[in-house]
Design a protein around this motif. Structure first.
Motif, short mmCIF file in Angstrom:
data_model
loop_
_atom_site.label_atom_id
_atom_site.label_comp_id
_atom_site.label_asym_id
_atom_site.label_seq_id
_atom_site.Cartn_x
_atom_site.Cartn_y
_atom_site.Cartn_z
N ASN A 1 0.84 -1.19 0.00
CA ASN A 1 0.00 0.00 0.00
C ASN A 1 0.88 1.25 0.00
OD1 ASN A 1 -2.07 1.82 0.24
ND2 ASN A 1 -2.55 1.34 2.35
N PRO A 2 1.47 1.60 -1.14
CA PRO A 2 2.40 2.72 -1.20
C PRO A 2 1.77 4.07 -0.84
CG PRO A 2 2.34 1.53 -3.30
CD PRO A 2 1.33 0.91 -2.41
N SER A 3 0.45 4.17 -0.91
CA SER A 3 -0.20 5.45 -0.60
C SER A 3 -0.03 5.82 0.88
CB SER A 3 -1.67 5.40 -0.97
OG SER A 3 -2.36 4.46 -0.18
N VAL A 4 0.34 4.85 1.71
CA VAL A 4 0.56 5.14 3.12
C VAL A 4 1.69 6.16 3.29
CG1 VAL A 4 2.18 3.25 3.64
CG2 VAL A 4 0.66 4.09 5.41
N LEU A 5 2.65 6.14 2.39
CA LEU A 5 3.74 7.13 2.45
C LEU A 5 3.23 8.54 2.19
CD1 LEU A 5 6.61 5.24 0.60
CD2 LEU A 5 6.40 5.67 3.05
N GLN A 6 2.31 8.68 1.25
CA GLN A 6 1.73 10.00 0.96
C GLN A 6 0.94 10.50 2.15
OE1 GLN A 6 -0.37 8.93 -2.61
NE2 GLN A 6 1.19 9.88 -3.91
N GLU A 7 0.20 9.62 2.80
CA GLU A 7 -0.59 10.00 3.97
C GLU A 7 0.32 10.45 5.12
OE1 GLU A 7 -4.03 10.80 6.03
OE2 GLU A 7 -3.84 10.23 3.93
N LYS A 8 1.39 9.71 5.38
CA LYS A 8 2.33 10.10 6.43
C LYS A 8 2.98 11.44 6.10
CE LYS A 8 2.16 6.16 8.80
NZ LYS A 8 1.67 6.01 10.14
N SER A 9 3.33 11.64 4.84
CA SER A 9 3.94 12.89 4.42
C SER A 9 2.98 14.07 4.61
CB SER A 9 4.35 12.79 2.94
OG SER A 9 4.87 14.01 2.50
N LYS A 10 1.73 13.87 4.26
CA LYS A 10 0.71 14.92 4.44
C LYS A 10 0.57 15.27 5.92
CE LYS A 10 -3.70 14.22 4.60
NZ LYS A 10 -4.99 13.65 4.39
N ASN A 11 0.51 14.26 6.75
CA ASN A 11 0.36 14.49 8.19
C ASN A 11 1.59 15.17 8.79
OD1 ASN A 11 -2.15 13.28 8.02
ND2 ASN A 11 -1.42 11.30 8.70
N LEU A 12 2.77 14.81 8.31
CA LEU A 12 3.99 15.44 8.80
C LEU A 12 4.02 16.92 8.39
CD1 LEU A 12 6.69 15.23 10.23
CD2 LEU A 12 7.69 14.47 8.07
N THR A 13 3.62 17.21 7.18
CA THR A 13 3.56 18.61 6.73
C THR A 13 2.62 19.42 7.60
OG1 THR A 13 4.10 17.95 4.47
CG2 THR A 13 3.05 20.09 4.75
N GLN A 14 1.48 18.84 7.96
CA GLN A 14 0.52 19.53 8.83
C GLN A 14 1.12 19.78 10.21
OE1 GLN A 14 -2.48 20.84 7.92
NE2 GLN A 14 -2.36 21.77 9.93
N LEU A 15 1.83 18.80 10.75
CA LEU A 15 2.47 18.98 12.05
C LEU A 15 3.50 20.10 11.99
CD1 LEU A 15 3.15 15.38 13.42
CD2 LEU A 15 1.57 17.08 14.32
N GLN A 16 4.26 20.15 10.92
CA GLN A 16 5.27 21.20 10.77
C GLN A 16 4.61 22.57 10.70
OE1 GLN A 16 7.16 19.66 7.24
NE2 GLN A 16 8.83 18.76 8.41
N SER A 17 3.51 22.67 9.97
CA SER A 17 2.79 23.94 9.86
C SER A 17 2.28 24.38 11.23
CB SER A 17 1.61 23.82 8.89
OG SER A 17 2.06 23.54 7.59
N ASN A 18 1.73 23.43 11.98
CA ASN A 18 1.23 23.75 13.32
C ASN A 18 2.36 24.23 14.23
OD1 ASN A 18 -1.30 22.94 12.46
ND2 ASN A 18 -1.22 20.97 13.51
N ALA A 19 3.50 23.58 14.14
CA ALA A 19 4.65 23.97 14.97
C ALA A 19 5.13 25.37 14.61
CB ALA A 19 5.78 22.95 14.81
N THR A 20 5.14 25.68 13.33
CA THR A 20 5.57 27.00 12.88
C THR A 20 4.63 28.07 13.42
OG1 THR A 20 6.55 26.09 10.87
CG2 THR A 20 6.04 28.44 10.87
N LEU A 21 3.33 27.83 13.34
CA LEU A 21 2.36 28.79 13.86
C LEU A 21 2.50 28.98 15.37
CD1 LEU A 21 -0.83 27.75 11.84
CD2 LEU A 21 0.62 29.77 11.49
#
Length: 75
Positions: free
Chosen positions: A46-66
């Motif tokens: 299920n290679p799409s799991v990598l895209q999901e993890k990447s999306k979630n990591l990007t969101q965490l980074q955005s939250n941390a920046t804010l």
């Protein structure tokens, strides 16, 4: 894969935070071979799991920046 003897076990807690937020995986060195094999098979199936993890990591980074911006504003 956190270094098992890191200061205050900080690498474990960082990896645990990412795993709890579905932005990464936590595999401890003591169970590396079994869990890594299972994880790689999961990703291959299920290679799409990598895209999901990447999306979630990007969101965490955005939250941390804010949060950091807000802390600086309040100084």
């Amino acid at each position: 894969i956190p270094l098992p003897h890191s200061a205050s076990n900080h690498q474990f807690y960082n990896a645990q935070y990412l795993a709890q937020n579905d932005a990464g995986w936590l595999i401890e060195e003591k169970s590396l071979h079994k869990e890594l094999e299972e994880l790689l098979l999961q990703i291959i199936q299920n290679p799409s799991v990598l895209q999901e993890k990447s999306k979630n990591l990007t969101q965490l980074q955005s939250n941390a920046t804010l949060k950091l911006v807000e802390l600086i504003k309040n100084i």
